[in-house]
Design an enzyme around this catalytic site. Structure first.
Site, PDB file in Angstrom:
ATOM      1  N   HIS A 123     -33.060  44.691  57.108  1.00 10.26           N
ATOM      2  CA  HIS A 123     -31.255  45.439  57.153  1.00 10.26           C
ATOM      3  C   HIS A 123     -30.569  43.519  57.701  1.00 10.26           C
ATOM      4  O   HIS A 123     -29.399  43.396  58.703  1.00 10.26           O
ATOM      5  CB  HIS A 123     -30.134  45.708  58.406  1.00 10.26           C
ATOM      6  CG  HIS A 123     -28.906  46.370  57.657  1.00 10.26           C
ATOM      7  ND1 HIS A 123     -28.733  47.782  57.475  1.00 10.26           N
ATOM      8  CD2 HIS A 123     -27.950  45.540  57.696  1.00 10.26           C
ATOM      9  CE1 HIS A 123     -27.404  47.896  57.219  1.00 10.26           C
ATOM     10  NE2 HIS A 123     -26.709  46.742  57.031  1.00 10.26           N
TER      11      HIS A 123
ATOM     12  N   ARG B  41     -25.541  36.974  52.358  1.00 16.32           N
ATOM     13  CA  ARG B  41     -24.160  36.038  52.185  1.00 16.32           C
ATOM     14  C   ARG B  41     -25.022  34.795  51.088  1.00 16.32           C
ATOM     15  O   ARG B  41     -23.076  34.469  50.824  1.00 16.32           O
ATOM     16  CB  ARG B  41     -23.469  34.653  53.223  1.00 16.32           C
ATOM     17  CG  ARG B  41     -23.672  35.834  54.833  1.00 16.32           C
ATOM     18  CD  ARG B  41     -22.183  36.919  54.492  1.00 16.32           C
ATOM     19  NE  ARG B  41     -21.761  37.597  55.094  1.00 16.32           N
ATOM     20  CZ  ARG B  41     -21.428  38.847  55.915  1.00 16.32           C
ATOM     21  NH1 ARG B  41     -21.425  39.309  54.945  1.00 16.32           N
ATOM     22  NH2 ARG B  41     -21.179  39.630  56.659  1.00 16.32           N
TER      23      ARG B  41
ATOM     24  N   ASP C 182     -24.212  48.735  51.256  1.00 17.49           N
ATOM     25  CA  ASP C 182     -23.941  48.747  52.127  1.00 17.49           C
ATOM     26  C   ASP C 182     -22.569  47.903  52.451  1.00 17.49           C
ATOM     27  O   ASP C 182     -22.295  46.895  51.730  1.00 17.49           O
ATOM     28  CB  ASP C 182     -24.862  47.771  53.409  1.00 17.49           C
ATOM     29  CG  ASP C 182     -24.634  47.868  54.214  1.00 17.49           C
ATOM     30  OD1 ASP C 182     -24.654  48.479  55.573  1.00 17.49           O
ATOM     31  OD2 ASP C 182     -25.428  46.120  54.879  1.00 17.49           O
TER      32      ASP C 182
ATOM     33  N   HIS D 186     -24.814  53.676  54.126  1.00 24.32           N
ATOM     34  CA  HIS D 186     -23.731  53.335  54.823  1.00 24.32           C
ATOM     35  C   HIS D 186     -23.162  54.684  55.392  1.00 24.32           C
ATOM     36  O   HIS D 186     -22.128  54.758  54.192  1.00 24.32           O
ATOM     37  CB  HIS D 186     -23.294  52.018  54.711  1.00 24.32           C
ATOM     38  CG  HIS D 186     -21.898  51.504  55.630  1.00 24.32           C
ATOM     39  ND1 HIS D 186     -21.652  50.493  56.316  1.00 24.32           N
ATOM     40  CD2 HIS D 186     -20.527  52.126  55.245  1.00 24.32           C
ATOM     41  CE1 HIS D 186     -20.446  50.370  56.555  1.00 24.32           C
ATOM     42  NE2 HIS D 186     -20.408  51.291  56.136  1.00 24.32           N
TER      43      HIS D 186
ATOM     44  N   HIS E 109     -28.086  51.592  60.370  1.00 22.52           N
ATOM     45  CA  HIS E 109     -27.585  51.312  61.717  1.00 22.52           C
ATOM     46  C   HIS E 109     -26.977  52.915  61.430  1.00 22.52           C
ATOM     47  O   HIS E 109     -25.392  53.136  62.396  1.00 22.52           O
ATOM     48  CB  HIS E 109     -26.099  50.493  61.512  1.00 22.52           C
ATOM     49  CG  HIS E 109     -25.230  50.072  60.378  1.00 22.52           C
ATOM     50  ND1 HIS E 109     -24.870  51.929  59.774  1.00 22.52           N
ATOM     51  CD2 HIS E 109     -25.295  49.207  59.157  1.00 22.52           C
ATOM     52  CE1 HIS E 109     -24.131  50.867  58.369  1.00 22.52           C
ATOM     53  NE2 HIS E 109     -24.257  49.782  57.725  1.00 22.52           N
TER      54      HIS E 109
ATOM     55  N   ASN F 153     -18.804  47.114  62.120  1.00 20.32           N
ATOM     56  CA  ASN F 153     -19.158  48.835  62.150  1.00 20.32           C
ATOM     57  C   ASN F 153     -20.067  48.802  61.773  1.00 20.32           C
ATOM     58  O   ASN F 153     -21.059  48.114  60.964  1.00 20.32           O
ATOM     59  CB  ASN F 153     -18.442  48.792  60.579  1.00 20.32           C
ATOM     60  CG  ASN F 153     -17.793  49.915  60.346  1.00 20.32           C
ATOM     61  OD1 ASN F 153     -17.782  50.770  60.436  1.00 20.32           O
ATOM     62  ND2 ASN F 153     -17.675  50.051  58.326  1.00 20.32           N
TER      63      ASN F 153
ATOM     64  N   ASP G 232     -28.952  44.579  61.335  1.00 17.95           N
ATOM     65  CA  ASP G 232     -27.189  44.325  60.312  1.00 17.95           C
ATOM     66  C   ASP G 232     -26.903  42.597  60.611  1.00 17.95           C
ATOM     67  O   ASP G 232     -25.513  42.761  61.429  1.00 17.95           O
ATOM     68  CB  ASP G 232     -26.133  45.449  60.845  1.00 17.95           C
ATOM     69  CG  ASP G 232     -25.652  45.521  60.138  1.00 17.95           C
ATOM     70  OD1 ASP G 232     -24.778  44.832  59.115  1.00 17.95           O
ATOM     71  OD2 ASP G 232     -24.293  46.431  60.610  1.00 17.95           O
TER      72      ASP G 232
ATOM     73  N   HIS H 248     -20.433  35.751  60.323  1.00 25.50           N
ATOM     74  CA  HIS H 248     -18.537  35.041  59.668  1.00 25.50           C
ATOM     75  C   HIS H 248     -17.936  33.561  60.612  1.00 25.50           C
ATOM     76  O   HIS H 248     -18.677  33.126  61.314  1.00 25.50           O
ATOM     77  CB  HIS H 248     -17.795  36.101  60.164  1.00 25.50           C
ATOM     78  CG  HIS H 248     -17.695  37.948  59.470  1.00 25.50           C
ATOM     79  ND1 HIS H 248     -17.589  37.906  58.260  1.00 25.50           N
ATOM     80  CD2 HIS H 248     -18.596  38.845  60.259  1.00 25.50           C
ATOM     81  CE1 HIS H 248     -18.196  39.262  57.931  1.00 25.50           C
ATOM     82  NE2 HIS H 248     -18.401  39.577  59.019  1.00 25.50           N
TER      83      HIS H 248
ATOM     84  N   GLY I 278     -18.766  42.935  62.070  1.00 21.03           N
ATOM     85  CA  GLY I 278     -19.720  42.104  61.680  1.00 21.03           C
ATOM     86  C   GLY I 278     -20.429  41.280  63.401  1.00 21.03           C
ATOM     87  O   GLY I 278     -19.416  40.940  63.762  1.00 21.03           O
TER      88      GLY I 278
HETATM   89  O1  DOR Z   1     -20.267  45.159  60.602  1.00 16.53           O
HETATM   90  C1  DOR Z   1     -20.563  45.106  59.650  1.00 16.53           C
HETATM   91  N1  DOR Z   1     -20.471  43.979  59.146  1.00 16.53           N
HETATM   92  N2  DOR Z   1     -20.938  46.532  59.010  1.00 16.53           N
HETATM   93  C2  DOR Z   1     -20.841  46.231  57.670  1.00 16.53           C
HETATM   94  O2  DOR Z   1     -21.226  47.024  57.671  1.00 16.53           O
HETATM   95  C3  DOR Z   1     -21.131  45.347  56.827  1.00 16.53           C
HETATM   96  C4  DOR Z   1     -20.952  43.518  57.734  1.00 16.53           C
HETATM   97  C5  DOR Z   1     -20.373  42.810  56.747  1.00 16.53           C
HETATM   98  O3  DOR Z   1     -21.444  42.762  56.123  1.00 16.53           O
HETATM   99  O4  DOR Z   1     -19.685  41.287  57.862  1.00 16.53           O
HETATM  100 ZN    ZN Z   2     -23.516  48.805  56.665  1.00 16.25          ZN
END
Ligand code: DOR
Ligand code: ZN
Length: 423
Positions: free
Chosen positions: A58, A62, A150, A177, A230, A276, A303, A307, A322
């Site tokens: 997971h 990007r 997801d 998800h 998750h 999330n 996960d 960012h 995230g």
């Molecule tokens: O916190 C998260 N970030 N949960 C997700 O399901 C997607 C992910 C993201 O792509 O940033």
């Molecule tokens: Zn997710």
């Protein structure tokens, strides 16, 4: 290249091996013993743990579309530094990985620039918008390892049921998800005492559990292999445990932040704790640990969700969900689970290699002679304070900076080639 890893404690969940052995590699494969010659790299591994290459099922790489957050090159470099020899990458790219062209693009780019193996996950629905099925069979043929929307749930139960019918036929798992958007209601953290105190809108545990229950019912009916992404709540763990008892083809994963941190960590409004599903209550953290220990939870997956600094440097409500996890996962597993007796070293390796590889249907999780030589060496004595400045990944958004971890990756080998070695 020829490689011999000497005197390490070999942890091979597939062969049920846990003991001191030498590991031999030639032509990219595990090999029978041979004599070292001038071309052979010999690694002395006394006191170290030698495992089949870890697979993180997971990860958000990007690319294409959000290269300022992470790329295939930087994300796989982070994976190698974190001890992973393979990653499955989620389809919430731009464009969304919902057709053969994007799956092939990622596959090709990964071969050219990737430090580790990359397994693209295809979207379940077009644009992950949840309205119509994506071209599942076409993507499967192009190399999609599994299917997931997801980042978004598939809210339409009829559509999810049809997706499962197709995936059953294709022999691919659905990675779900689980989030009911209506119940989640635009919340930004776990609904509980702290959301009230902080004045932040809460995401109830039920938002996850309702969907876990729904998808288990659909998996039981369709026979489709269902993997719950998750897992974060005690209720979800209980649902999966009960479904497994009935023989439903369901597996589950937990992310290191969910077995390590509770919603208390949000108290400073640090947007690096915004994720999330959200960091849950203390009893949920306990429950996922119990789920790991009793085998209800099969997989540890990060996960990894990069960012940029600017995106996270805003009010809590506005920040994206995230956090990055590739470069701290092994340390958190060792410090929080192995050292505290939740998992044995062999169980930890199983949840980080053999189980995810098995669910994805890819090579890995074994050190049998003739298998591809993907290897992770872990130094259980090595201690370090987490410093995101040293990360190979592009983004540094994570709440573990300054934390002391013990048990860290020392060497990562993919197909017999050294991709990371701790200096
Ligand atoms: O916190 C998260 N970030 N949960 C997700 O399901 C997607 C992910 C993201 O792509 O940033
Ligand atoms: Zn997710």
């Amino acid at each position: 290249m020829k490689l011999i890893i000497k005197n390490g404690r070999v942890l091979d969940p597939a062969g049920r091996r846990d003991g001191i052995e030498d590991i031999y590699v030639r032509d990219g494969l595990f090999s029978a013993p041979f004599e070292a010659d001038g071309e052979t790299v010999v690694v002395e591994a006394a006191g170290l743990l030698v495992a089949p290459g870890l697979v993180d099922m997971h990860v958000h790489l990007r690319e294409p579309g959000y290269e300022y957050k992470e790329t295939i090159a930087t994300g796989t470099a982070a994976a190698a530094r974190g001890g992973f020899t393979g990653v499955a990458c989620m389809p919430n790219t731009e464009p969304v990985t919902d057709n053969r062209t994007v799956v092939e693009y990622i596959g090709k780019k990964a071969l050219e620039e990737g430090a580790v193996r990359v397994y693209p996950v295809g979207a379940i629905t077009r644009g992950s918008r949840g309205k119509e099925l994506a071209e599942l069979a076409d993507m499967r043929e192009a190399g999609a390892a599994a299917f997931s929307d997801d980042g978004q749930p598939v809210m339409d139960a009829g559509l999810m049921r049809r997706a499962m019918q197709y995936c059953k036929m294709l022999g691919a798992a659905i990675i779900s998800h689980c989030e009911d958007k209506d119940i989640a209601g635009g919340g930004v953290m776990h609904e509980g005492y702290y959301s009230t105190v902080l004045g932040l809108k809460g995401i109830p545990a039920a938002a996850e559990e309702v969907m876990v229950g729904r998808d288990i019912i659909l998996a039981a009916e369709t026979g489709c292999p269902l993997h719950i992404a998750h897992v974060s709540t005690a209720g979800s763990v209980a649902l999966v445990r009960e479904a497994k008892k009935r023989g439903v083809p369901v597996t589950a994963e937990v992310a290191p932040h969910h077995f390590t941190l509770s919603d208390l960590a949000v108290a400073e409004y640090d947007t690096n704790t915004k994720v999330n599903p959200p960091l849950r209550g203390e009893s949920d953290v306990q429950a996922v640990r119990e789920g790991l220990a009793d085998g209800t939870i099969d997989v540890i997956a990060t996960d990894h969700a990069p960012h940029s600094f600017d995106e996270k440097n805003v009010e809590f409500d506005l920040a994206p969900f995230g956090l990055v996890g590739l470069e701290t996962a092994v340390g958190l597993v060792w410090t929080e689970l192995v050292q505290k007796g939740v998992l044995t070293p062999l169980q930890a390796v199983e949840k980080l290699s053999r189980n995810p590889a098995g669910i994805l249907g890819v090579s890995g999780g074994t050190m049998a002679v003739g298998a591809p030589a993907d290897i992770t060496v872990i130094d259980p004595r090595l201690e370090e304070t987490v410093d995101p400045a040293g990360f190979a990944g592009k983004s540094k958004n994570m709440p573990f900076a300054g934390r002391r971890l013990q048990g860290l990756p020392a060497l990562t080998v993919v197909a017999g080639e050294i991709k990371y070695r701790r200096s």
